[in-house]
Design an enzyme around this catalytic site. Structure first.
Site, PDB file in Angstrom:
ATOM      1  N   ARG A 219      50.003  32.567  34.444  1.00 47.49           N
ATOM      2  CA  ARG A 219      49.126  32.966  33.603  1.00 47.49           C
ATOM      3  C   ARG A 219      47.026  33.202  34.853  1.00 47.49           C
ATOM      4  O   ARG A 219      47.764  33.184  35.869  1.00 47.49           O
ATOM      5  CB  ARG A 219      47.736  31.598  33.392  1.00 47.49           C
ATOM      6  CG  ARG A 219      48.953  31.268  31.894  1.00 47.49           C
ATOM      7  CD  ARG A 219      47.667  30.769  31.010  1.00 47.49           C
ATOM      8  NE  ARG A 219      48.451  29.363  29.932  1.00 47.49           N
ATOM      9  CZ  ARG A 219      50.056  30.176  29.126  1.00 47.49           C
ATOM     10  NH1 ARG A 219      49.424  31.621  29.108  1.00 47.49           N
ATOM     11  NH2 ARG A 219      50.573  29.696  28.036  1.00 47.49           N
ATOM     12  N   ASP A 220      47.171  34.529  34.265  1.00 47.56           N
ATOM     13  CA  ASP A 220      46.085  34.755  35.925  1.00 47.56           C
ATOM     14  C   ASP A 220      44.830  34.097  35.910  1.00 47.56           C
ATOM     15  O   ASP A 220      44.482  33.131  34.456  1.00 47.56           O
ATOM     16  CB  ASP A 220      45.654  36.618  34.607  1.00 47.56           C
ATOM     17  CG  ASP A 220      44.505  37.327  35.841  1.00 47.56           C
ATOM     18  OD1 ASP A 220      45.002  38.340  36.277  1.00 47.56           O
ATOM     19  OD2 ASP A 220      43.465  36.668  36.804  1.00 47.56           O
TER      20      ASP A 220
ATOM     21  N   VAL B 298      45.755  43.208  45.058  1.00 49.73           N
ATOM     22  CA  VAL B 298      46.630  43.287  44.857  1.00 49.73           C
ATOM     23  C   VAL B 298      48.346  43.643  44.795  1.00 49.73           C
ATOM     24  O   VAL B 298      48.049  44.118  44.095  1.00 49.73           O
ATOM     25  CB  VAL B 298      47.562  41.458  44.044  1.00 49.73           C
ATOM     26  CG1 VAL B 298      47.911  40.417  44.674  1.00 49.73           C
ATOM     27  CG2 VAL B 298      45.818  40.525  43.973  1.00 49.73           C
TER      28      VAL B 298
ATOM     29  N   HIS C  41      52.094  43.792  39.772  1.00 55.58           N
ATOM     30  CA  HIS C  41      52.004  43.199  38.820  1.00 55.58           C
ATOM     31  C   HIS C  41      52.192  43.478  37.642  1.00 55.58           C
ATOM     32  O   HIS C  41      51.421  44.831  37.500  1.00 55.58           O
ATOM     33  CB  HIS C  41      51.635  42.005  39.363  1.00 55.58           C
ATOM     34  CG  HIS C  41      49.136  42.251  39.842  1.00 55.58           C
ATOM     35  ND1 HIS C  41      50.101  42.819  40.815  1.00 55.58           N
ATOM     36  CD2 HIS C  41      48.644  42.924  38.652  1.00 55.58           C
ATOM     37  CE1 HIS C  41      48.620  43.112  41.129  1.00 55.58           C
ATOM     38  NE2 HIS C  41      47.785  43.083  40.238  1.00 55.58           N
TER      39      HIS C  41
ATOM     40  N   HIS D  73      50.608  43.012  33.694  1.00 54.63           N
ATOM     41  CA  HIS D  73      49.582  42.575  32.584  1.00 54.63           C
ATOM     42  C   HIS D  73      49.927  42.242  31.593  1.00 54.63           C
ATOM     43  O   HIS D  73      49.746  43.866  30.937  1.00 54.63           O
ATOM     44  CB  HIS D  73      47.728  42.869  32.504  1.00 54.63           C
ATOM     45  CG  HIS D  73      47.286  42.750  33.988  1.00 54.63           C
ATOM     46  ND1 HIS D  73      45.831  42.133  35.043  1.00 54.63           N
ATOM     47  CD2 HIS D  73      47.212  43.973  35.128  1.00 54.63           C
ATOM     48  CE1 HIS D  73      46.099  42.590  36.021  1.00 54.63           C
ATOM     49  NE2 HIS D  73      46.404  43.765  36.214  1.00 54.63           N
TER      50      HIS D  73
END
Ligand code: 5GP
Ligand code: ZN
Length: 114
Positions: free
Chosen positions: A30-31, A96, A100, A102
């Protein structure tokens, strides 16, 4: 593993993220600053800065990431739809530099994005 990379520290569990899905090549968590009711980051365990770098060096893991995002969406009940976003480069908002995706869902999402 790249030293001083936050997401590599998540992969090694030097820092423990809120993991929701894991495979031999991917990790999803989870973000910390969610932008939708579901906001999960899906990453390769191998360090590559961008999705294009990952495609150049480990193309099969790009497919693993897409499959992991789909599994997360199913697990999170996002049958109405979700968005899979790879911000790539500073101007696009990448902060970052360990690739990744989302996974965003649980509300309607506008297009075009900001
Ligand atoms: P980017 O801006 O690079 O596309 O996305 C980076 C994401 O990482 C952001 O959505 C941000 O909230 C998330 N993030 C930054 N630090 C942490 C952290 O320590 N833990 C988690 N779970 N997410 C983080
Ligand atoms: Zn990394």
């Amino acid at each position: 593993m790249s030293e001083d990379c936050l997401f590599c520290k998540f992969v090694s569990r030097e820092i423990e993220p809120d993991v929701v899905h894991e495979t031999s090549t991917t990790l999803a968590f989870r973000d910390i600053n969610p932008q939708a009711p579901t906001h999960v980051l899906v990453i390769p365990k191998a360090h590559q800065p961008t999705i294009a770098d990952l495609a150049a060096h480990e193309p099969s893991v790009v497919a693993d990431l897409a499959a992991a995002a789909g599994a997360v969406a199913e697990q999170e009940g996002l049958g109405e739809g979700y968005r899979l976003v790879f911000n790539t480069g500073q101007q696009a908002g990448q902060t970052v530099f360990h690739v990744h995706g989302h996974v965003l869902g649980g509300r309607s999402l506008e297009w075009p994005p900001g």
